[in-house]
Design an enzyme around this catalytic site. Structure first.
Site, short mmCIF file in Angstrom:
data_model
loop_
_atom_site.label_atom_id
_atom_site.label_comp_id
_atom_site.label_asym_id
_atom_site.label_seq_id
_atom_site.Cartn_x
_atom_site.Cartn_y
_atom_site.Cartn_z
N LYS A 1 0.79 -1.57 0.42
CA LYS A 1 0.37 -0.08 0.17
C LYS A 1 0.33 1.12 -0.03
O LYS A 1 0.22 2.08 -0.17
CB LYS A 1 -0.53 0.12 0.80
CG LYS A 1 -2.14 -1.31 0.93
CD LYS A 1 -3.38 -0.36 1.50
CE LYS A 1 -4.45 -1.62 1.01
NZ LYS A 1 -4.47 -3.06 1.47
N SER B 1 -8.34 1.19 9.68
CA SER B 1 -7.34 0.72 10.74
C SER B 1 -6.04 0.27 10.37
O SER B 1 -5.21 -0.61 11.22
CB SER B 1 -8.20 0.34 11.63
OG SER B 1 -9.16 -1.50 10.44
N GLU C 1 -9.60 -14.08 -3.40
CA GLU C 1 -10.38 -13.30 -2.68
C GLU C 1 -10.38 -14.44 -1.52
O GLU C 1 -10.49 -16.23 -1.44
CB GLU C 1 -11.91 -12.94 -3.06
CG GLU C 1 -11.72 -11.44 -3.62
CD GLU C 1 -13.31 -11.94 -4.11
OE1 GLU C 1 -13.49 -10.66 -3.13
OE2 GLU C 1 -13.95 -12.08 -4.61
N GLY D 1 -15.81 -13.90 1.63
CA GLY D 1 -15.68 -12.51 0.94
C GLY D 1 -15.43 -12.26 -0.25
O GLY D 1 -14.63 -11.68 -0.68
N ASP E 1 -16.88 -10.91 -2.60
CA ASP E 1 -18.07 -9.85 -3.95
C ASP E 1 -17.51 -9.51 -5.10
O ASP E 1 -17.77 -9.65 -5.92
CB ASP E 1 -17.72 -8.48 -2.39
CG ASP E 1 -16.68 -8.25 -2.42
OD1 ASP E 1 -16.02 -8.62 -1.59
OD2 ASP E 1 -16.09 -6.76 -3.29
N SER F 1 1.38 -9.94 -1.28
CA SER F 1 0.48 -8.17 -0.72
C SER F 1 1.00 -7.37 1.12
O SER F 1 1.07 -6.13 0.48
CB SER F 1 -0.45 -8.53 -1.24
OG SER F 1 -1.64 -9.11 0.04
C1 LIG Z 1 -5.37 -3.37 0.71
C2 LIG Z 1 -4.68 -5.47 1.39
C3 LIG Z 1 -5.17 -6.21 0.49
C4 LIG Z 1 -6.26 -5.91 -0.99
O1 LIG Z 1 -6.09 -4.63 -1.74
P1 LIG Z 1 -7.36 -3.68 -2.60
O2 LIG Z 1 -6.53 -2.74 -4.02
O3 LIG Z 1 -7.86 -3.66 -1.61
O4 LIG Z 1 -7.15 -5.50 -3.34
C5 LIG Z 1 -4.20 -7.19 -0.03
N1 LIG Z 1 -3.22 -7.65 0.77
C6 LIG Z 1 -2.51 -6.20 2.09
C7 LIG Z 1 -1.62 -7.10 3.12
C8 LIG Z 1 -3.69 -5.77 1.54
O5 LIG Z 1 -2.98 -4.31 3.19
#
Ligand SMILES: *Cc1c(COP(=O)(O)O)cnc(C)c1O
Length: 326
Positions: free
Chosen positions: A57, A82, A208, A212, A214, A308
């Site tokens: 992010k 959060s 996903e 969840g 969606d 991620s």
């Molecule tokens: C926010 C987040 C996601 C999902 O990302 P999106 O862009 O909302 O699809 C996946 N993994 C981690 C670790 C995140 O912080």
């Protein structure tokens, strides 16, 4: 056929990559013979658990704040979250000399509150059950002239997230398949645009939590389906509805959305720790769990897997590892 232009193109991702140069970490790509054997494919893990703030992010947050006007930067930014987005906005804003306000629920974990304040952000607490965080953010934004930076439904955020796939392809070459962890679809849509451009023909899948799903429902029905807050340990993917900007990109470039159970996430977390010596949060395990459980045919393929993030509450790891055995 959707003919409206998307909110970003590959050139926005290329620009984001330039902006992030020297500020975001060019995260390592890891491989594991054992993972390859289990999946029956060659897997390339893009390890965003090593990104600044411990998740991808930071890419979108830094890119978005960088592209604000001088007037907007002087006034400051606001985000409601959060989780990882809050910390990403707080750190990126501090590095760019911009004031950040983060709206967080009264019951947010103390460690997350402390981390966000530690990055110098001004934290505004709201009552999760009686107040609407979006309304609070909008009111503060209007009163103080702040720019709201949402976690996924924002062009420069999507473009920033796409740099993760761009780097992965630069590092390992063309991919047959790319698997991406999915919440509101910012990471997925950005990475899908990048893959389409820098690795044409690469098949892109979002992953996903089963509870969840969606985005899966939305992609299959053609409408943005809204679901109740899903009960899952993948807290970064507890979104209730795919973004208005991310959905059309997903419709065009993403073949399907796969789902994994919380137990599979725990097993994946265990594999990452035991075999690859890396700490990955439940949401960060989504794409890898889809590959290692062979949810689609990967045989002999070259597969990119976005890991991620790694922000797991260390006190909960024991519980997750025991869920993997149940
Ligand atoms: C926010 C987040 C996601 C999902 O990302 P999106 O862009 O909302 O699809 C996946 N993994 C981690 C670790 C995140 O912080």
């Amino acid at each position: 056929m959707n003919t409206t232009p998307h909110c970003i193109t590959a050139s926005d991702i290329a620009k984001a990559a330039e902006i992030l140069q020297g500020h975001a970490i060019r995260t390592p790509v890891m491989t594991s013979h054992q993972a390859d054997e289990i999946a029956g494919a060659r897997l390339f893990f893009k390890c965003e658990n090593f990104q600044c703030i411990g998740a991808f992010k930071f890419r979108g947050a830094y890119n978005a704040i960088s592209q604000l006007t001088q007037t907007q930067r002087r006034a400051g930014v606001i985000a409601f979250s959060s989780g990882n987005h809050a910390q990403a906005i707080a750190l990126a804003a501090r590095e760019l000399g911009v004031n950040a306000t983060i709206v967080m629920p009264h019951d947010a974990p103390a460690t997350k509150l402390a981390a966000t304040r530690g990055y110098g952000a001004n934290v505004v607490i709201y009552q999760r059950h009686s107040e609407d965080r979006e309304a609070i953010a909008e009111r503060l934004a209007t009163e103080q002239g702040l720019t709201v930076i949402p976690p996924y439904n924002y062009p420069q955020v999507i473009a920033g997230q796409g740099t993760a796939a761009k780097e992965l392809i630069e590092e390992v070459g063309q991919l047959d398949i790319l698997l991406v962890c999915t919440g509101g679809g910012g990471l997925l849509s950005g990475c899908a645009v990048a893959a389409h451009h820098w690795s044409p023909g690469c098949r892109v899948f979002g992953v996903e939590p089963l509870a969840g799903n969606d985005v899966q429902q939305s992609l299959r029905s053609g409408n943005r389906v809204h679901i109740p807050v899903p009960l899952t340990i993948a807290d970064g993917a507890q979104t209730q509805q795919v973004g208005q900007l991310t959905f059309p990109i997903i419709q065009q470039y993403v073949e399907d959305i796969l789902t994994v159970t919380d137990k599979q996430l725990c097993q994946q977390m265990r594999f990452f720790m035991e075999r690859m010596k890396i700490v990955v949060e439940p949401t960060g395990c989504l794409a890898a769990a889809a590959a290692m459980n062979r949810l689609i045919d990967l045989h002999g393929k070259k597969v990119g897997v976005i890991v991620s993030g790694g922000n797991v509450d260390v006190d909960k790891i024991e519980q997750y590892l025991s869920m993997a055995r149940e």
